[in-house]
Design an enzyme around this catalytic site. Sequence first.
Site, PDB file in Angstrom:
ATOM      1  N   ASP A 101     -45.124   9.638   3.056  1.00  0.00           N
ATOM      2  CA  ASP A 101     -45.832  10.579   3.921  1.00  0.00           C
ATOM      3  C   ASP A 101     -44.890  11.009   5.038  1.00  0.00           C
ATOM      4  O   ASP A 101     -43.872  10.365   5.271  1.00  0.00           O
ATOM      5  CB  ASP A 101     -47.100   9.937   4.493  1.00  0.00           C
ATOM      6  CG  ASP A 101     -48.166  10.968   4.890  1.00  0.00           C
ATOM      7  OD1 ASP A 101     -47.907  12.181   4.809  1.00  0.00           O
ATOM      8  OD2 ASP A 101     -49.271  10.539   5.274  1.00  0.00           O
ATOM      9  N   ASP A 102     -45.244  12.093   5.707  1.00  0.00           N
ATOM     10  CA  ASP A 102     -44.414  12.554   6.816  1.00  0.00           C
ATOM     11  C   ASP A 102     -44.569  11.669   8.034  1.00  0.00           C
ATOM     12  O   ASP A 102     -43.607  11.391   8.744  1.00  0.00           O
ATOM     13  CB  ASP A 102     -44.716  14.018   7.162  1.00  0.00           C
ATOM     14  CG  ASP A 102     -46.182  14.286   7.494  1.00  0.00           C
ATOM     15  OD1 ASP A 102     -47.034  13.390   7.303  1.00  0.00           O
ATOM     16  OD2 ASP A 102     -46.487  15.414   7.938  1.00  0.00           O
ATOM     17  N   ASP A 105     -49.901   7.891  11.784  1.00  0.00           N
ATOM     18  CA  ASP A 105     -50.373   8.097  13.150  1.00  0.00           C
ATOM     19  C   ASP A 105     -51.269   6.925  13.554  1.00  0.00           C
ATOM     20  O   ASP A 105     -50.795   5.916  14.037  1.00  0.00           O
ATOM     21  CB  ASP A 105     -51.106   9.440  13.234  1.00  0.00           C
ATOM     22  CG  ASP A 105     -51.452   9.863  14.648  1.00  0.00           C
ATOM     23  OD1 ASP A 105     -51.649   8.990  15.512  1.00  0.00           O
ATOM     24  OD2 ASP A 105     -51.554  11.077  14.900  1.00  0.00           O
TER      25      ASP A 105
END
Length: 168
Positions: A101-102, A105
């Site tokens: 994933d980028d 969070d």
Amino acid sequence: MSQPQPKAFPVSWDQFHRDARALAWRLAGAGTFEAIVCITRGGLVPAAIVSRELGIRVIESVCVASYHDYTSQGELRVLKGIAPEVARLGGEGGKGVLVVDDLVDTGKTAKVVREMLPDAHFATVYAKPLGRPLVDTFVTEVSQDTWIYFPWDMGLAYQAPIAENHRG
């Protein structure tokens, strides 16, 4: 007193490509992977770069929506699960599967995907402190109050100097 503004972290295409390649370098020493599962949409670009660098041909996606208005996380929804033949690689827990994933969070999305593939190796380009414990490999950690502006979400526009955002 007004709420503090989130810190802006704009990332150019060049920088993101360098960071995704740095992720691939770290992953090259982390084991052999039979497949990549990218978390869409943010994981698509780094997964393409990592798959090229590591020579991984089997690429699957899992579609989890959490940012519905681009500014805040909402209810998590799995829009598309992982193909059973990919999920079974290396055994039922996904051992030998690389999840990309980028960004991690809050960790909510990562937790959902970890439940699907508990033995997979989880990698992100960027990590924030709340989600960091759920990631095996990442490149850059940013503070929880930092908003990352990815290149696919931006056009060329003026950026106010940092000092302007801190005047009060």
